[in-house]
Design a protein around this motif. Structure first.
Motif, PDB file in Angstrom:
ATOM      1  N   SER A 108      22.083 -15.994 -21.155  1.00 13.35           N
ATOM      2  CA  SER A 108      22.382 -14.745 -21.869  1.00 13.35           C
ATOM      3  C   SER A 108      23.266 -14.955 -23.091  1.00 13.35           C
ATOM      4  CB  SER A 108      23.060 -13.754 -20.913  1.00 13.35           C
ATOM      5  OG  SER A 108      22.227 -13.480 -19.816  1.00 13.35           O
ATOM      6  N   ALA A 151      22.032  -7.929 -16.138  1.00 13.57           N
ATOM      7  CA  ALA A 151      21.968  -7.765 -17.595  1.00 13.57           C
ATOM      8  C   ALA A 151      22.205  -6.309 -17.986  1.00 13.57           C
ATOM      9  CB  ALA A 151      20.625  -8.254 -18.123  1.00 13.57           C
ATOM     10  N   GLN A 152      21.638  -5.373 -17.245  1.00 14.45           N
ATOM     11  CA  GLN A 152      21.832  -3.955 -17.540  1.00 14.45           C
ATOM     12  C   GLN A 152      23.292  -3.541 -17.338  1.00 14.45           C
ATOM     13  OE1 GLN A 152      18.847  -1.297 -15.720  1.00 14.45           O
ATOM     14  NE2 GLN A 152      17.626  -3.141 -15.377  1.00 14.45           N
ATOM     15  N   SER A 211      16.698  -7.606 -13.581  1.00 14.41           N
ATOM     16  CA  SER A 211      17.593  -7.497 -14.745  1.00 14.41           C
ATOM     17  C   SER A 211      18.779  -6.569 -14.516  1.00 14.41           C
ATOM     18  CB  SER A 211      16.814  -7.049 -15.994  1.00 14.41           C
ATOM     19  OG  SER A 211      15.788  -7.960 -16.278  1.00 14.41           O
TER      20      SER A 211
END
Length: 144
Positions: free
Chosen positions: A116, A84-85, A81
């Motif tokens: 997303s 995403a972070q 992730s």
């Protein structure tokens, strides 16, 4: 993994991470003559990195017009992730929608953005060539 603003002392590690990504994915398609400059386009306002044990595992930049640029995650850090972070860090710093462009060859990136909630709003041809030697097809997205 820690996400933080990038500083000038991080640049060698960012170039090293970019080299790993380029070797694995051909992003960027051709290795830049000046990788430091490539990571610092003229309209860049901020950049964030994902770092662990002194190694950069991800990078994202933001331009004056709220465009995400130079987003990449090293092969070793994928599935954690990190992208995403990094995007969450940018979103926390910016009011309003963000935008980005991704080459049609970036299938994994496209799938990630669409999962997303990013929405494709158009496509155009780039002024640079893809791996097939043709003007790249760019898809334009806006954030959820």
């Amino acid at each position: 993994m820690t996400i933080r603003l990038r500083n000038s002392e991080d640049m060698d590690a960012c170039v090293e991470a970019l080299a790993q990504v380029q070797a694995a994915d051909r992003y960027p398609v051709d290795w830049p003559d000046d990788p430091w400059g490539w990571l610092n386009p003229a309209d860049l306002t901020s950049a964030w990195i994902a770092i662990e044990a002194g190694a950069v595992h991800g990078h994202v930049g933001l331009t004056r017009d709220a465009e995400i640029v130079r987003l990449f995650v090293t092969p070793a850090a994928r599935g954690q992730s990190v992208a995403a972070q990094l995007l969450d860090s940018v979103r926390a710093a910016v009011r309003g929608p963000l935008k980005l462009e991704v080459s049609s060859e970036g299938r994994a990136a496209i799938a990630f953005y669409e999962r997303s909630g990013w929405r494709r709003v158009g496509s155009s041809r780039a002024d640079w060539v893809n791996t097939a030697g043709e003007p790249a097809l760019l898809h334009h997205y806006v954030s959820p």
